[in-house]
Every structure is written in structure tokens, then in C-alpha cells.
Design a protein around this motif. Structure first.
Motif, PDB file in Angstrom:
ATOM      1  N   ASP A 120      12.956 -15.254 -45.998  1.00  0.00           N
ATOM      2  CA  ASP A 120      11.670 -15.923 -45.802  1.00  0.00           C
ATOM      3  C   ASP A 120      11.751 -17.309 -46.439  1.00  0.00           C
ATOM      4  O   ASP A 120      12.169 -17.421 -47.598  1.00  0.00           O
ATOM      5  N   ASP A 121      11.384 -18.354 -45.693  1.00  0.00           N
ATOM      6  CA  ASP A 121      11.478 -19.706 -46.252  1.00  0.00           C
ATOM      7  C   ASP A 121      10.421 -19.942 -47.328  1.00  0.00           C
ATOM      8  O   ASP A 121      10.558 -20.839 -48.155  1.00  0.00           O
ATOM      9  N   ASP A 153      11.490 -13.282 -41.639  1.00  0.00           N
ATOM     10  CA  ASP A 153      10.320 -14.100 -41.340  1.00  0.00           C
ATOM     11  C   ASP A 153      10.552 -14.759 -39.975  1.00  0.00           C
ATOM     12  O   ASP A 153      11.672 -15.155 -39.665  1.00  0.00           O
ATOM     13  N   ASN A 172       8.749 -17.551 -38.626  1.00  0.00           N
ATOM     14  CA  ASN A 172       8.648 -19.007 -38.671  1.00  0.00           C
ATOM     15  C   ASN A 172       9.423 -19.580 -39.841  1.00  0.00           C
ATOM     16  O   ASN A 172       9.001 -19.495 -40.987  1.00  0.00           O
ATOM     17  N   MET A 173      10.591 -20.153 -39.516  1.00  0.00           N
ATOM     18  CA  MET A 173      11.399 -20.785 -40.562  1.00  0.00           C
ATOM     19  C   MET A 173      11.961 -22.083 -39.998  1.00  0.00           C
ATOM     20  O   MET A 173      12.269 -22.161 -38.810  1.00  0.00           O
TER      21      MET A 173
END
Ligand SMILES: [Mg+2]
Length: 318
Positions: A26-27, A69, A71-72
Motif C-alpha cells: 500500500d503506498d 492496494d 490505487n498506487m
């Protein structure tokens, strides 16, 4: 690691999960930390925030589940999942997406990328826990079942099914990396008269003792001892040239003879084996059966030459 659980399959329960490894990607570091913290309650969880480092991390950690995740920056979770699912080293690792997106297209993309499950952000700790536990328990069950199906019931060595579904992958790697690949085929000398003299139960016991000895001789993680059928065994030695293969073969012959299992119809007075090997740098068209057949011819030579010996072929000097 799940592999270690196989030895304790009779004790399979939720406590088994503590050996499982989960990689959280996860960013957003806070989000990664929260997910990791929840999972750390029952399994071994680690996180990375940089999607570019996931592949290397996977090879190092060998996770049993990846939580990704969607959206990165640089590389999205969906792209990453496609990459993981198309690499032989990572294709079997289940992927669970974590996404704040409820829309049809995003969820469709997650499934189509090969995702095994997903969870909606903001994450509900209880749901995350149950989902992750379910996936890990299924992974453990599958691994245990797979292991059982790969084992020979008499000797506990690997069986032919393992040879043709797993060892073929080592052959593929040898082709890809232009490396040597060796096979030893061996069988017990005068085994029919052993059974005739001492009975089939003693014959079975003899096979078990020999199989245990083979398993002790084979040290390296990718080397495999297989019961091929009856009194015949196959040893697969990836990344092994003829010199290395010969040394393993000789060690096997010595070890079996040193077991001193009495055999009155063997001139040595004890159980011995004959072995044939084939070492090859496989080409794209080389099959496992080609190599086994060549090793089998060498075994025939060893039998003809008087048994209790090793013969072999190699394309090393061609
Ligand atoms: Mg994100």
C-alpha cells in the motif's frame, strides 16, 4: 512457511496460521501499518509501500498471501497483480485487493487481473481478519492435500505424479537458464529373489529402508528422490553437471551397500543397487522422458556389467 506445516498436518488448526506470511502492499504507509497490525494478531505480516519493490520482496519472503492496494503511483495494484500472475515464481500466491472504489469497472479489472478476493476500504478489522484467515486456511489445506497426492504411500518419497507435475518445472528452468540437468535411475539388484526368499513384507520394509537412505543422501533443496515404481527410483538433480551427478550416484551406491541388509542371493551378501545417469543441457525439445530413457539405458549397462555399479551418459563434452 506453509511447507513446515505439512509435517504437522494432524495438528491443523487456527494456530497453524502463525507460520503463514502475508505481504501488504500500500503506498499509504498508515493504511499499510493498520492492515499489517490487524493481521499480525494471527499471522506473520509485513508491508511495503513501494509497488516497484514487490516482486523482489515476494522472491525473498515467499508470502502465502498478498494484499494489494489498487490505487498506487508508478504501478497500480491491477497492473502489479497481472505481473505476479504471469510469473512462474509468483503465479500461485493468492492476491486480495484492498480498494476504496465501489465502481463496477474497478472491481471487474481486479477480478480480470487474477485477484482472488477483495476488501473495501475503509477496512473493517473483523472482516479483514476473517477473509485473510479463510484464504490462508484454504492455502494450508490445499498444500497438505497436494503434498499427500505427491507422496508414495509405502516409502513417503515423492511419486511419479510429482515427477511429471513439479520436476518438469525444474527442467523448464534448466532450458531457460541454459544449465545442466541430471537424472539418475536406479533399482535394487536381485530384488525379485529378495521377495521370493524373504517374503513381500520384508521386501516392502527393504524398500522403505532404502528410500530413507536415498532421502538422506539427497541434500540440496531442489534435488528430489522419487519412487518411480516397484523397486525403481529416480533422482532428479537440477543444475548438476556430470561430475556432480556421478558423485551423488557413487554416494548412493556406497550408502545402500553400507546399510548391510542381508540378501543371500546377491553375490555381495547384502542389498545393493545399480544406477544409470544422464546429464544434459536440455534444448527446447528435450522431454523428461527423453532423459529418463537415456538414464535407463545406462542402468541397463550397469546391470549387464555385473550390477552394484553406476554407468552414465553425458552430453557435456559434445
Ligand atoms: Mg493507494
Amino acid at each position: 512457511m506453509i511447507e513446515t506445516l505439512i509435517q504437522h498436518k494432524h495438528q491443523l488448526n487456527e494456530g497453524s496460521l502463525k507460520n503463514c506470511k502475508v505481504l501488504v502492499v500500500d503506498d499509504d504507509e498508515i493504511s499499510a501499518q493498520i492492515i499489517t497490525h490487524i493481521i499480525s494478531d494471527f499471522a506473520n505480516a509485513q508491508y511495503v509501500c513501494n509497488s516497484a519493490s514487490v516482486f523482489t520482496k515476494c522472491l525473498e519472503l515467499r508470502p502465502d498471501l498478498i494484499i494489494l492496494d489498487v490505487n498506487m503511483p508508478i504501478k497500480s495494484g491491477v497492473e502489479l497483480c497481472k505481473e505476479l500472475k504471469s510469473s512462474i515464481e509468483t503465479e500461485d500466491i493468492p492476491v486480495m485487493f484492498a480498494t476504496a472504489s465501489l465502481d463496477h469497472d474497478t472491481q471487474k479489472a481486479c477480478w480480470e487481473a487474477g485477484g482472488d478476493d477483495f476488501i473495501i476500504k475503509p477496512i473493517l478489522a473483523m472482516t479483514l481478519m476473517h477473509r485473510v484467515k479463510n484464504i490462508l486456511m484454504n492455502e494450508i489445506r490445499m498444500t497438505v492435500l497436494k503434498d499427500i497426492s505427491f507422496r508414495d504411500s509405502l516409502t513417503s518419497l515423492y511419486n511419479r505424479h510429482y515427477l511429471y507435475s513439479e520436476v518438469v518445472n525444474s527442467l523448464k528452468s534448466a532450458k531457460r537458464d541454459n544449465e545442466y540437468f541430471s537424472i539418475i535411475v536406479l533399482d535394487l539388484d536381485y530384488f525379485k529373489s529378495y521377495n521370493d526368499t524373504y517374503g513381500h513384507l520384508a521386501g516392502d520394509e527393504c524398500l522403505r529402508v532404502v528410500a530413507n537412505a536415498l532421502a538422506r543422501v539427497i541434500h540440496r533443496p531442489h534435488d528430489t528422490a522419487i519412487r518411480f515404481g516397484g523397486e525403481e527410483f529416480v533422482i532428479a538433480l537440477p543444475k548438476t553437471d556430470s561430475k556432480g551427478c556421478e558423485s551423488v550416484g557413487k554416494r548412493i551406491l556406497k550408502t545402500i551397500e553400507a546399510l548391510c541388509i542381508p540378501h543371500e542371493h546377491n553375490p555381495t551378501g547384502v542389498v545393493t543397487v545399480s544406477a544409470g545417469y544422464m546429464t544434459i543441457k536440455p534444448t527446447t525439445s528435450t522431454t523428461l522422458d527423453d532423459i529418463i530413457n537415456q538414464a535407463d539405458l545406462a542402468l541397463y549397462e550397469a546391470k549387464e556389467a555385473g550390477r552394484n555399479r553406476l554407468c552414465g551418459f553425458s552430453d557435456t563434452y559434445r
